[in-house]
Design a protein around this motif. Structure first.
Motif, PDB file in Angstrom:
ATOM      1  N   PRO A  67       0.931  -1.208  -0.073  1.00  0.00           N
ATOM      2  CA  PRO A  67      -0.483  -0.035  -0.584  1.00  0.00           C
ATOM      3  C   PRO A  67       0.862   1.011  -0.413  1.00  0.00           C
ATOM      4  CG  PRO A  67      -0.869  -1.695   1.778  1.00  0.00           C
ATOM      5  CD  PRO A  67       0.338  -2.142   0.963  1.00  0.00           C
ATOM      6  N   HIS A 124      -2.800   3.704   5.694  1.00  0.00           N
ATOM      7  CA  HIS A 124      -4.296   3.960   5.534  1.00  0.00           C
ATOM      8  C   HIS A 124      -4.870   3.140   4.303  1.00  0.00           C
ATOM      9  CE1 HIS A 124      -8.421   5.726   6.320  1.00  0.00           C
ATOM     10  NE2 HIS A 124      -7.684   6.530   4.829  1.00  0.00           N
ATOM     11  N   GLN A 125      -5.798   2.789   5.034  1.00  0.00           N
ATOM     12  CA  GLN A 125      -6.469   1.707   3.323  1.00  0.00           C
ATOM     13  C   GLN A 125      -8.076   2.379   3.481  1.00  0.00           C
ATOM     14  OE1 GLN A 125      -6.136  -0.355   0.843  1.00  0.00           O
ATOM     15  NE2 GLN A 125      -3.804  -0.427   1.343  1.00  0.00           N
ATOM     16  N   PHE A 126      -8.627   3.068   2.325  1.00  0.00           N
ATOM     17  CA  PHE A 126     -10.516   3.042   2.493  1.00  0.00           C
ATOM     18  C   PHE A 126     -11.251   2.127   2.731  1.00  0.00           C
ATOM     19  CE2 PHE A 126      -8.606   6.310  -0.922  1.00  0.00           C
ATOM     20  CZ  PHE A 126      -9.062   7.253  -0.757  1.00  0.00           C
ATOM     21  N   SER A 132     -14.668  -0.731   3.556  1.00  0.00           N
ATOM     22  CA  SER A 132     -14.877  -1.312   2.165  1.00  0.00           C
ATOM     23  C   SER A 132     -15.716  -1.758   3.072  1.00  0.00           C
ATOM     24  CB  SER A 132     -14.583  -1.641   1.068  1.00  0.00           C
ATOM     25  OG  SER A 132     -13.371  -2.599   1.013  1.00  0.00           O
ATOM     26  N   THR A 182      -9.024   4.753  -9.401  1.00  0.00           N
ATOM     27  CA  THR A 182      -8.611   5.680  -8.900  1.00  0.00           C
ATOM     28  C   THR A 182      -9.608   5.718  -7.299  1.00  0.00           C
ATOM     29  OG1 THR A 182      -9.962   7.281 -10.028  1.00  0.00           O
ATOM     30  CG2 THR A 182      -8.094   6.871 -10.769  1.00  0.00           C
ATOM     31  N   LYS A 183     -10.911   5.450  -7.327  1.00  0.00           N
ATOM     32  CA  LYS A 183     -11.836   5.634  -6.577  1.00  0.00           C
ATOM     33  C   LYS A 183     -12.302   4.337  -5.856  1.00  0.00           C
ATOM     34  CE  LYS A 183     -13.119  10.326  -8.562  1.00  0.00           C
ATOM     35  NZ  LYS A 183     -13.799  11.411  -8.863  1.00  0.00           N
ATOM     36  N   ARG A 218     -13.154   1.726  -3.798  1.00  0.00           N
ATOM     37  CA  ARG A 218     -12.769   1.491  -2.108  1.00  0.00           C
ATOM     38  C   ARG A 218     -12.958   0.535  -1.919  1.00  0.00           C
ATOM     39  NH1 ARG A 218     -16.347   5.587   2.172  1.00  0.00           N
ATOM     40  NH2 ARG A 218     -15.824   7.732   1.478  1.00  0.00           N
ATOM     41  N   SER A 240     -10.226  -2.666   0.803  1.00  0.00           N
ATOM     42  CA  SER A 240      -8.996  -2.974   1.539  1.00  0.00           C
ATOM     43  C   SER A 240      -7.548  -4.158   0.732  1.00  0.00           C
ATOM     44  CB  SER A 240      -9.942  -3.266   3.483  1.00  0.00           C
ATOM     45  OG  SER A 240     -10.769  -4.711   3.138  1.00  0.00           O
ATOM     46  N   GLU A 278      -4.041   2.040  -1.852  1.00  0.00           N
ATOM     47  CA  GLU A 278      -4.302   3.438  -2.810  1.00  0.00           C
ATOM     48  C   GLU A 278      -3.745   4.146  -3.801  1.00  0.00           C
ATOM     49  OE1 GLU A 278      -4.818   7.614   0.101  1.00  0.00           O
ATOM     50  OE2 GLU A 278      -3.811   6.510   1.290  1.00  0.00           O
ATOM     51  N   ARG A 294      -2.720  -0.053  -8.595  1.00  0.00           N
ATOM     52  CA  ARG A 294      -4.738  -0.839  -9.168  1.00  0.00           C
ATOM     53  C   ARG A 294      -3.975  -1.053 -10.911  1.00  0.00           C
ATOM     54  NH1 ARG A 294      -9.280   1.261  -5.784  1.00  0.00           N
ATOM     55  NH2 ARG A 294      -8.822   1.683  -3.505  1.00  0.00           N
TER      56      ARG A 294
END
Length: 283
Positions: free
Chosen positions: A191, A195-197, A199, A240-241, A243, A245, A249, A254
């Motif tokens: 990562p 921090h991960q978004f 989900s 890009t967006k 969400r 885990s 990011e 990705r």
């Protein structure tokens, strides 16, 4: 000391390919390293200028460049400007063989204008021009006449003209910072930060094995198809967006995993009826 970076994309790419041998670069770390190298304290912006071939049909190379520029534009503080390339043909007077080449004069003039404009309004204390192109020497001399320091940065001596080097306050050798901002093989699945978004997918241990990471991408596309309105997810949105885990990011990681799925025939990128470029699993 406030620092602004100006990237001449074509010159930057040529030196990277020649000297850095195409090693993957973390642009956030690169910009931070350059700021420290010139004695700065704050990055006020990084402007990346490049020519693009907008002819149709799109080639894989053009799609790859578009993906890179989209990724770079998502980096905090980076601003990407694209200009249409103008193709010219020259016929050798001796052998009569035609030679086609591209010109990006609008890139040079825009860099010069932006450096002078930002310098005149006090937009920076130090400017770093990431290029060795002699045609940009007037920009260096003009900003210097405003009482600002201007550095030139390049990959070693590759593409560095003696004229622009003499005009600059000093030279920054990007090869010296490569060990700090180049990504290692294990970074494929690491990562961008701790921090991960959040989900709906339970948090998972991210592996340094690229295959495990591609599988995570597969599972996330499957989840997206089941939850998104219309049954599809935009490719740009997913990269890009979306969400997750279990996905990083960082956008280019990705995109790399998605590219592998497409290459293996497990997923495809297609145009929806309303003209959106979307991604879906195959089979």
């Amino acid at each position: 000391m406030r620092v602004v970076l100006f990237f001449d994309g074509k010159n930057f790419y040529a030196g990277w390919k020649d000297q850095a041998h195409g090693r993957d670069v973390d642009f956030k770390k690169l910009s931070q390293w350059v700021v420290r190298a010139v004695g700065g304290t704050h990055l006020m912006g990084a402007y990346y200028y490049t020519g693009v071939d907008d002819s149709l049909p799109r080639t894989p190379g053009q799609e790859k460049l578009d993906g890179f520029l989209d990724m770079l534009a998502q980096e905090p503080g980076f601003f990407v400007q694209r200009f249409a390339q103008r193709n010219r043909t020259h016929v050798c007077s001796q052998c009569q063989a035609p030679h086609t080449f591209s010109q990006e004069k609008e890139v040079d003039t825009t860099i010069v204008a932006d450096m002078l404009r930002l310098g005149a309004v006090g937009g920076f204390d130090i400017a770093v021009l990431v290029s060795g192109d002699a045609d940009l020497t007037p920009a260096v001399e003009g900003v210097r006449s405003l009482g600002k320091q201007v550095y030139v940065a390049s990959w070693g001596q590759s593409g560095l003209s003696s004229r622009i080097r003499r005009a600059a306050f000093d030279h920054v050798d990007l090869m010296q910072g490569l060990p700090e901002f180049a990504r290692g093989a294990g970074d494929f699945a690491r990562p961008a930060n701790d921090h991960q978004f959040g989900s709906a997918t339970p948090a998972a241990q991210v592996s340094n094995d690229p295959e495990a990471y591609v599988q995570a991408c597969f599972e996330e596309i499957k989840r997206a198809q089941a939850t998104m309105p219309g049954g599809y997810i935009g490719a740009h949105f997913f990269v890009t967006k979306w969400r997750s885990s279990i996905l990083p990011e960082l956008v280019d990681l990705r995109r790399r995993a998605l590219d592998l799925l497409v290459e293996r025939g497990q997923a495809e990128v297609y145009l929806t009826d309303d003209g959106i470029q979307a991604v879906r699993l195959k089979g």
